[in-house]
Design an enzyme around this catalytic site. Sequence first.
Site, mmCIF file in Angstrom:
data_model
loop_
_atom_site.group_PDB
_atom_site.id
_atom_site.type_symbol
_atom_site.label_atom_id
_atom_site.label_comp_id
_atom_site.label_asym_id
_atom_site.label_seq_id
_atom_site.Cartn_x
_atom_site.Cartn_y
_atom_site.Cartn_z
ATOM 1 N N GLY A 143 -10.518 11.356 2.178
ATOM 2 C CA GLY A 143 -10.823 10.572 0.996
ATOM 3 C C GLY A 143 -10.059 11.100 -0.208
ATOM 4 N N CYS A 144 -10.025 10.291 -1.261
ATOM 5 C CA CYS A 144 -9.250 10.662 -2.455
ATOM 6 C C CYS A 144 -9.870 11.854 -3.182
ATOM 7 C CB CYS A 144 -9.101 9.465 -3.384
ATOM 8 S SG CYS A 144 -10.617 8.522 -3.665
ATOM 9 N N TYR A 145 -11.177 11.782 -3.475
ATOM 10 C CA TYR A 145 -11.818 12.922 -4.141
ATOM 11 C C TYR A 145 -11.683 14.202 -3.309
ATOM 12 C CZ TYR A 145 -14.157 9.909 -7.653
ATOM 13 O OH TYR A 145 -14.443 9.042 -8.686
#
Length: 394
Positions: free
Chosen positions: A197-199
């Site tokens: 995921g991005c985070y």
Amino acid sequence: MSSTNLGSVNVDFRFRPTNSKAKRFWVGASVGSSPSSLQFRNVKVHNSKETVRIGLLGASGYTGAEIVRLLANHPHFSITVLTADRKAGKSMGSVFPHLITQDLPNLVAVKDADFSDVDAVFCCLPHGTTQEIIKGLPKELKIVDLSADFRLRNIDEYEKWYKQPHKAPELQKEAVYGLTEISREEIRNARLIANPGCYPTSIQLPLVPLIKGNLIELRNIIIDAKSGISGAGRGANEANLYTEISEGIHSYGITSHRHVPEIEQGLADASHSKVTVSFTPHLMPMNRGMQSTIYVEMSPGVTVDDLYQQLKNAYEGEEFVKLLNKGDIPHTNHVKGSNYCLMNVFQDRIPGRAIIISVIDNLVKGASGQAIQNLNLMLGYPENSGLHCLPLFP
């Protein structure tokens, strides 16, 4: 098949007949990085005439469109299948006018996709829909899944956070978590990659080397993260309307964001013990970009200079992860449209604590760019192939 060795680069001349129906979509060759870069030593480089046929599932979302944009500059990947159930029958240019110049196949429903003309797949389908579809794909395909469906190794954790049982537990055992700079060798040998995921990408890249070096305490890790609206996806949602989002900062998923177990899993792998973090994400009134501001407690006797040196050692020679000069502050505008992660570390006013700032483009290094980076590795191409987009500024 023959090969020859050019310095530290093994050139592997292998030819695969390409289907004449495959639409040639790349527009030019990339310029490779210096062979002295750590990630390109002893890498197999396929002959430039070989074409890898790509299937893209879920092409009507932001991450799908971003993969198409980036692959326009890939010297070896050619898109032969595009799926989007709700947009089936339409052209990609009609769904995303900025891609109208590209020669692409029309969109089809997943059930109608012909995978006999595909070598590798990017899966950009929504969370919870991917497991059964990937389970039904031909076993010889290389797959990079951009959903969260294979990121959590513990299927009970998946059910707890995603409110549904895992539908492909046998595939979960095979999946490799694809944080490229941290798990390069495992990715190289994988068939199925769970793209991070991005985070979690923006958070683990700075924290993992510091935890592995025993330079920070595992307690009291506080993460204040902010993302552009594209991180919420393209689906119609009242909360994401312009009038709801503009001119404000919106916290969400407080104590319950689904990236929490993914972050904690990666940090626990680095520390070989349980890690619990305090993580609060926010939506910002911008299209793309992500910043994670991380507050950590340093181990006894450790200084900010020690943290800086550890990050410098960890990422020296990496193309896409850059530690800035001391005192320089990373900004999201400096990575927009690129596969870069910029970071730096600062002394907190509170003795014994440090502040780390990490920025990425949530759609590129946080999703589609890292996915391409991973498939390059899986297929033996230079990691930077198709990823030479410099940041857009201003």
